[in-house]
Design a protein around this motif. Structure first.
Motif, PDB file in Angstrom:
ATOM      1  N   ARG A 139       0.836  -1.204   0.000  1.00 24.58           N
ATOM      2  CA  ARG A 139       0.000   0.000   0.000  1.00 24.58           C
ATOM      3  C   ARG A 139       0.869   1.252   0.000  1.00 24.58           C
ATOM      4  O   ARG A 139       0.514   2.251  -0.615  1.00 24.58           O
ATOM      5  CB  ARG A 139      -0.962  -0.011   1.190  1.00 24.58           C
ATOM      6  N   VAL A 140       2.005   1.193   0.676  1.00 27.03           N
ATOM      7  CA  VAL A 140       2.930   2.331   0.660  1.00 27.03           C
ATOM      8  C   VAL A 140       3.386   2.589  -0.779  1.00 27.03           C
ATOM      9  O   VAL A 140       3.371   3.724  -1.246  1.00 27.03           O
ATOM     10  CB  VAL A 140       4.140   2.087   1.592  1.00 27.03           C
ATOM     11  N   ARG A 141       3.781   1.539  -1.476  1.00 30.81           N
ATOM     12  CA  ARG A 141       4.232   1.705  -2.870  1.00 30.81           C
ATOM     13  C   ARG A 141       3.118   2.318  -3.722  1.00 30.81           C
ATOM     14  O   ARG A 141       3.349   3.235  -4.496  1.00 30.81           O
ATOM     15  CB  ARG A 141       4.667   0.371  -3.462  1.00 30.81           C
ATOM     16  N   ARG A 142       1.894   1.824  -3.573  1.00 31.17           N
ATOM     17  CA  ARG A 142       0.770   2.391  -4.339  1.00 31.17           C
ATOM     18  C   ARG A 142       0.538   3.853  -3.964  1.00 31.17           C
ATOM     19  O   ARG A 142       0.232   4.681  -4.827  1.00 31.17           O
ATOM     20  CB  ARG A 142      -0.502   1.570  -4.125  1.00 31.17           C
ATOM     21  N   ALA A 143       0.697   4.176  -2.694  1.00 33.33           N
ATOM     22  CA  ALA A 143       0.511   5.561  -2.257  1.00 33.33           C
ATOM     23  C   ALA A 143       1.578   6.475  -2.851  1.00 33.33           C
ATOM     24  O   ALA A 143       1.276   7.595  -3.269  1.00 33.33           O
ATOM     25  CB  ALA A 143       0.520   5.648  -0.739  1.00 33.33           C
ATOM     26  N   VAL A 144       2.819   6.007  -2.903  1.00 29.77           N
ATOM     27  CA  VAL A 144       3.887   6.807  -3.516  1.00 29.77           C
ATOM     28  C   VAL A 144       3.565   7.047  -4.984  1.00 29.77           C
ATOM     29  O   VAL A 144       3.664   8.174  -5.485  1.00 29.77           O
ATOM     30  CB  VAL A 144       5.260   6.118  -3.363  1.00 29.77           C
ATOM     31  N   GLU A 145       3.141   6.009  -5.686  1.00 30.57           N
ATOM     32  CA  GLU A 145       2.792   6.149  -7.105  1.00 30.57           C
ATOM     33  C   GLU A 145       1.591   7.073  -7.287  1.00 30.57           C
ATOM     34  O   GLU A 145       1.563   7.902  -8.202  1.00 30.57           O
ATOM     35  CB  GLU A 145       2.532   4.769  -7.707  1.00 30.57           C
ATOM     36  N   ARG A 146       0.597   6.965  -6.420  1.00 28.71           N
ATOM     37  CA  ARG A 146      -0.587   7.830  -6.487  1.00 28.71           C
ATOM     38  C   ARG A 146      -0.194   9.290  -6.251  1.00 28.71           C
ATOM     39  O   ARG A 146      -0.643  10.194  -6.947  1.00 28.71           O
ATOM     40  CB  ARG A 146      -1.626   7.396  -5.461  1.00 28.71           C
ATOM     41  N   ALA A 147       0.649   9.525  -5.251  1.00 29.48           N
ATOM     42  CA  ALA A 147       1.084  10.886  -4.943  1.00 29.48           C
ATOM     43  C   ALA A 147       1.862  11.481  -6.109  1.00 29.48           C
ATOM     44  O   ALA A 147       1.666  12.653  -6.454  1.00 29.48           O
ATOM     45  CB  ALA A 147       1.921  10.905  -3.678  1.00 29.48           C
TER      46      ALA A 147
END
Length: 157
Positions: A139-147
């Motif tokens: 989820r952290v990786r997805r959040a970085v990509e989303r940001a």
């Protein structure tokens, strides 16, 4: 001694000059977003930005931050708004216990200021040493990509 914290000059009493920046922020200035984890710079919970670069506040003497710009998680966004990285964390439901989150968010902000579209290796390198026991790494990786996708080309701060 004065410290520039979140774009505000803060007077720090002489009794705090020999303490770590972490304790000055938390105890003298009541900015509790950065956390005490290991006290040895290994876990990343105390990460703040010093002149835009991630630093472990538990290892930096308060005197070492004098004359430099310190940004804590409390200073990322104006009141009533979230920084794009904070919003991505919420959107991806990253937080579990939340203890490591401010450090990860600060490291991500620094990464996205340097590289707006980071690849997996850059994300891994930026977050190496940020320990999370809750298992939210995907989820952290997805959040970085989303940001990264949400931020403008100038890299909102």
């Amino acid at each position: 001694m004065q410290l520039l914290v979140n774009n505000q000059r803060c007077d720090v009493a002489a009794t705090w000059h020999d303490e770590s920046l972490l304790w000055v922020l938390r105890e003298a200035l009541a900015l509790v977003g950065c956390k005490y984890g290991c006290g040895q710079g290994q876990c990343g919970a105390c990460t703040v930005l010093i002149d835009g670069e991630p630093q472990r506040a538990c290892l930096l003497p308060a005197r070492g931050a004098e004359g430099r710009s310190i940004t804590t998680i409390e200073g990322l966004a104006p009141a009533g708004a979230l920084h794009p990285v904070q919003q991505a964390w919420v959107d991806e439901a990253v937080p579990q216990c939340g203890y490591c989150q401010s450090g990860q968010i600060m490291a991500t902000v620094a990464l996205l200021r340097r590289q707006l579209v980071p690849d997996a290796a850059a994300i891994d390198a930026a977050l190496a040493g940020h320990l999370c026991r809750c298992g939210t790494q995907q989820r952290v990786r997805r959040a970085v990509e989303r940001a990264a996708a949400a931020m403008d080309p100038g890299g909102r701060s």
